[in-house]
Design a protein around this motif. Sequence first.
Motif, mmCIF file in Angstrom:
data_model
loop_
_atom_site.group_PDB
_atom_site.id
_atom_site.type_symbol
_atom_site.label_atom_id
_atom_site.label_comp_id
_atom_site.label_asym_id
_atom_site.label_seq_id
_atom_site.Cartn_x
_atom_site.Cartn_y
_atom_site.Cartn_z
ATOM 1 N N THR A 186 -33.339 15.647 -19.828
ATOM 2 C CA THR A 186 -33.982 14.593 -20.634
ATOM 3 C C THR A 186 -33.162 13.313 -20.608
ATOM 4 O O THR A 186 -33.700 12.209 -20.418
ATOM 5 C CB THR A 186 -34.132 15.078 -22.092
ATOM 6 O OG1 THR A 186 -34.795 16.327 -22.083
ATOM 7 C CG2 THR A 186 -34.912 14.092 -22.918
ATOM 8 N N LEU A 187 -31.826 13.465 -20.776
ATOM 9 C CA LEU A 187 -30.947 12.290 -20.773
ATOM 10 C C LEU A 187 -31.018 11.564 -19.428
ATOM 11 O O LEU A 187 -31.150 10.332 -19.374
ATOM 12 C CB LEU A 187 -29.510 12.731 -21.081
ATOM 13 C CG LEU A 187 -28.449 11.640 -21.138
ATOM 14 C CD1 LEU A 187 -28.809 10.579 -22.155
ATOM 15 C CD2 LEU A 187 -27.091 12.237 -21.488
ATOM 16 N N LEU B 82 -21.946 17.300 -23.720
ATOM 17 C CA LEU B 82 -22.784 18.325 -23.079
ATOM 18 C C LEU B 82 -21.925 19.460 -22.519
ATOM 19 O O LEU B 82 -22.266 20.637 -22.652
ATOM 20 C CB LEU B 82 -23.598 17.679 -21.951
ATOM 21 C CG LEU B 82 -24.919 17.029 -22.363
ATOM 22 C CD1 LEU B 82 -25.481 16.212 -21.215
ATOM 23 C CD2 LEU B 82 -25.926 18.073 -22.790
ATOM 24 N N LEU C 76 -27.081 -3.515 -20.849
ATOM 25 C CA LEU C 76 -26.462 -4.034 -19.614
ATOM 26 C C LEU C 76 -27.499 -4.688 -18.700
ATOM 27 O O LEU C 76 -27.243 -5.741 -18.122
ATOM 28 C CB LEU C 76 -25.738 -2.897 -18.885
ATOM 29 C CG LEU C 76 -25.108 -3.247 -17.538
ATOM 30 C CD1 LEU C 76 -24.117 -4.384 -17.664
ATOM 31 C CD2 LEU C 76 -24.413 -2.042 -16.925
ATOM 32 N N VAL C 77 -28.673 -4.065 -18.593
ATOM 33 C CA VAL C 77 -29.654 -4.614 -17.657
ATOM 34 C C VAL C 77 -30.298 -5.905 -18.163
ATOM 35 O O VAL C 77 -30.946 -6.609 -17.382
ATOM 36 C CB VAL C 77 -30.751 -3.576 -17.278
ATOM 37 C CG1 VAL C 77 -30.161 -2.426 -16.514
ATOM 38 C CG2 VAL C 77 -31.492 -3.106 -18.499
ATOM 39 N N ALA D 72 -21.118 7.050 -21.292
ATOM 40 C CA ALA D 72 -21.413 8.106 -20.305
ATOM 41 C C ALA D 72 -20.343 9.193 -20.361
ATOM 42 O O ALA D 72 -20.656 10.395 -20.271
ATOM 43 C CB ALA D 72 -21.475 7.502 -18.902
ATOM 44 N N PHE E 260 -26.664 9.957 -26.489
ATOM 45 C CA PHE E 260 -27.829 9.170 -26.067
ATOM 46 C C PHE E 260 -27.617 7.677 -26.281
ATOM 47 O O PHE E 260 -28.474 6.868 -25.939
ATOM 48 C CB PHE E 260 -29.087 9.640 -26.807
ATOM 49 C CG PHE E 260 -29.767 10.792 -26.126
ATOM 50 C CD1 PHE E 260 -30.831 10.592 -25.279
ATOM 51 C CD2 PHE E 260 -29.317 12.082 -26.317
ATOM 52 C CE1 PHE E 260 -31.446 11.652 -24.646
ATOM 53 C CE2 PHE E 260 -29.915 13.152 -25.685
ATOM 54 C CZ PHE E 260 -30.980 12.943 -24.843
ATOM 55 N N ILE F 198 -38.086 1.874 -23.015
ATOM 56 C CA ILE F 198 -37.405 3.120 -23.381
ATOM 57 C C ILE F 198 -38.419 4.067 -24.013
ATOM 58 O O ILE F 198 -38.454 5.252 -23.746
ATOM 59 C CB ILE F 198 -36.253 2.853 -24.373
ATOM 60 C CG1 ILE F 198 -35.154 2.012 -23.725
ATOM 61 C CG2 ILE F 198 -35.637 4.156 -24.853
ATOM 62 C CD1 ILE F 198 -34.083 1.580 -24.697
ATOM 63 N N VAL G 107 -28.121 5.342 -23.384
ATOM 64 C CA VAL G 107 -29.413 4.703 -23.102
ATOM 65 C C VAL G 107 -29.418 3.271 -23.659
ATOM 66 O O VAL G 107 -29.826 2.317 -22.980
ATOM 67 C CB VAL G 107 -30.563 5.528 -23.725
ATOM 68 C CG1 VAL G 107 -31.896 4.849 -23.497
ATOM 69 C CG2 VAL G 107 -30.589 6.928 -23.154
ATOM 70 N N ALA H 196 -24.774 -0.690 -13.467
ATOM 71 C CA ALA H 196 -25.017 0.348 -14.484
ATOM 72 C C ALA H 196 -24.850 1.742 -13.885
ATOM 73 O O ALA H 196 -24.215 2.624 -14.487
ATOM 74 C CB ALA H 196 -26.407 0.179 -15.072
ATOM 75 N N VAL I 30 -21.151 1.167 -21.249
ATOM 76 C CA VAL I 30 -21.850 2.207 -20.468
ATOM 77 C C VAL I 30 -20.843 3.266 -19.997
ATOM 78 O O VAL I 30 -21.097 4.475 -20.089
ATOM 79 C CB VAL I 30 -22.578 1.571 -19.261
ATOM 80 C CG1 VAL I 30 -23.113 2.661 -18.339
ATOM 81 C CG2 VAL I 30 -23.714 0.697 -19.721
ATOM 82 N N ILE J 180 -22.093 4.556 -14.966
ATOM 83 C CA ILE J 180 -22.498 5.895 -15.421
ATOM 84 C C ILE J 180 -21.742 6.956 -14.619
ATOM 85 O O ILE J 180 -21.195 7.915 -15.173
ATOM 86 C CB ILE J 180 -24.026 6.077 -15.285
ATOM 87 C CG1 ILE J 180 -24.757 5.201 -16.295
ATOM 88 C CG2 ILE J 180 -24.423 7.532 -15.510
ATOM 89 C CD1 ILE J 180 -26.253 5.141 -16.077
ATOM 90 N N ALA K 270 -35.736 -1.740 -14.945
ATOM 91 C CA ALA K 270 -34.933 -2.972 -14.965
ATOM 92 C C ALA K 270 -35.046 -3.755 -13.673
ATOM 93 O O ALA K 270 -34.676 -4.932 -13.633
ATOM 94 C CB ALA K 270 -33.472 -2.608 -15.224
ATOM 95 N N VAL L 182 -34.430 9.734 -19.069
ATOM 96 C CA VAL L 182 -34.533 8.489 -19.848
ATOM 97 C C VAL L 182 -33.710 7.385 -19.185
ATOM 98 O O VAL L 182 -34.157 6.237 -19.065
ATOM 99 C CB VAL L 182 -34.076 8.724 -21.307
ATOM 100 C CG1 VAL L 182 -34.089 7.422 -22.092
ATOM 101 C CG2 VAL L 182 -34.962 9.720 -21.999
ATOM 102 N N LEU L 183 -32.505 7.753 -18.711
ATOM 103 C CA LEU L 183 -31.657 6.766 -18.035
ATOM 104 C C LEU L 183 -32.334 6.251 -16.762
ATOM 105 O O LEU L 183 -32.322 5.049 -16.482
ATOM 106 C CB LEU L 183 -30.305 7.392 -17.683
ATOM 107 C CG LEU L 183 -29.296 7.501 -18.825
ATOM 108 C CD1 LEU L 183 -28.048 8.210 -18.356
ATOM 109 C CD2 LEU L 183 -28.941 6.121 -19.345
ATOM 110 N N ALA M 56 -29.871 17.879 -20.878
ATOM 111 C CA ALA M 56 -29.249 17.084 -19.808
ATOM 112 C C ALA M 56 -30.319 16.423 -18.941
ATOM 113 O O ALA M 56 -30.210 15.227 -18.604
ATOM 114 C CB ALA M 56 -28.341 17.977 -18.965
ATOM 115 N N VAL N 132 -35.032 3.780 -17.610
ATOM 116 C CA VAL N 132 -34.522 2.455 -17.989
ATOM 117 C C VAL N 132 -34.061 1.695 -16.753
ATOM 118 O O VAL N 132 -34.372 0.505 -16.586
ATOM 119 C CB VAL N 132 -33.352 2.598 -19.005
ATOM 120 C CG1 VAL N 132 -32.717 1.239 -19.288
ATOM 121 C CG2 VAL N 132 -33.846 3.209 -20.294
#
Lengths: 279, 104
Positions: free
Chosen positions: A46-47, B78, B51-52, B71, B42, A7, B45, A66, B67, A70, A58, A50-51, A44, A54
């Motif tokens: 940036t989020l 936002l 989860l992974v 989310a 955040f 991360i 994250v 995942a 998650v 999301i 993985a 980062v996701l 947005a 990750v």
Amino acid sequence: MNFGLQIDLIGWFALVTILISLHGLSRGSSNRLLGPRRAVVLLAITLVAVLAAVLWSAGDNNTLLAAIMILLGVATAPFSARRPRTLSLRAEQDSILNGLSLSTIGSGLAVALLGLTGWFETNYRLDNWDLRLIAVVSVFIGVWTFASGLMLWLRLNAYLPESTPTQMQQRVGFVVLAMALGLGLLAVLFPSFARFLMIVMVLLALELGALSAFGIAITQATRVLGRHLGLLGAAIAMLGYVQESLFLLAIGSLIMAGAIQYLYLRRTIKTRATDAPRN
Amino acid sequence: MDPVIALYTVLLATALGLSGFARSDTRRRGRGLLLASVLAGFIVVAAVSALVIATTIPGMIVTALAVLFSAQAATTALSLLWREIHTETRPPVPASKAGTEDAL
């Protein structure tokens, strides 16, 4: 595998862009280079970055699950951020407050579930006491935040009757808080009896959430939300400690700073301004 | 993680946040709350990284739900911040279109 470091690999760059975005948003439209709209877009992006980092690091471990979760979460968001029926400013503000309470409910549930995972995924009878403490505190904060957010949302939409806050409600709230914290501490110290103790603590946290939302005038709803956002920040910082991620530690601390500023310091500045002698 | 490093990071980030928020526009109190809410988003994250690395089926189910909810919270926050900025920059609505509440 240490995911905290993964991360943080992109987290340092993300932290810089988050700080730049916060600068642009807090300065308002006076900043010509980075206006508020561009700052939100940057947040947005940036989020998402980062996701993506990750998920990419993985490999094949639950990546598809995942990604689906999301997408499902993103798809349900329009229901919690619905626009008001009228165009008035008051309706818009009420709608934003409604959405904020629903967002707090989601974050609270997520924190509680992550605390629960931290408790059961690790061998809680043998692992260090600090990991047990963080798991118990996360569950407590998550359930309390979830219950408060839910009660506030119900009150804002007039599903619950109006209530006048009394001093007795506050005293009962303090007693319930002390009992829940005591039970949580016992669960950390005596992990053999933790299951029963945590169930009672969760029930008390639900009760506390109802009390904290009922024990205020509805005009102070934002203060309750601010307090719980600060608690969520503390929980995120603790999760960062468990996952060994400096990025999450920094984000949690920034949230705590925002909540402290909203709840206490802004009022102090305002009071100072009104108390200043007039020449 | 070394607790001392963690403590220093928390102290530095809190100090940075306090000094940054203290210089913000005092007329926009609500935006500070929305910003904190966006940053709280955040947590998705942390949920995804949990989860992974989940190994058991119950662990996977619980973290997958985490998650989902995180989310939802992040996207909602936002979206609300975007709307708040739009509301600020939007021209004033005529009383006839503003609904009965404002018209009265």
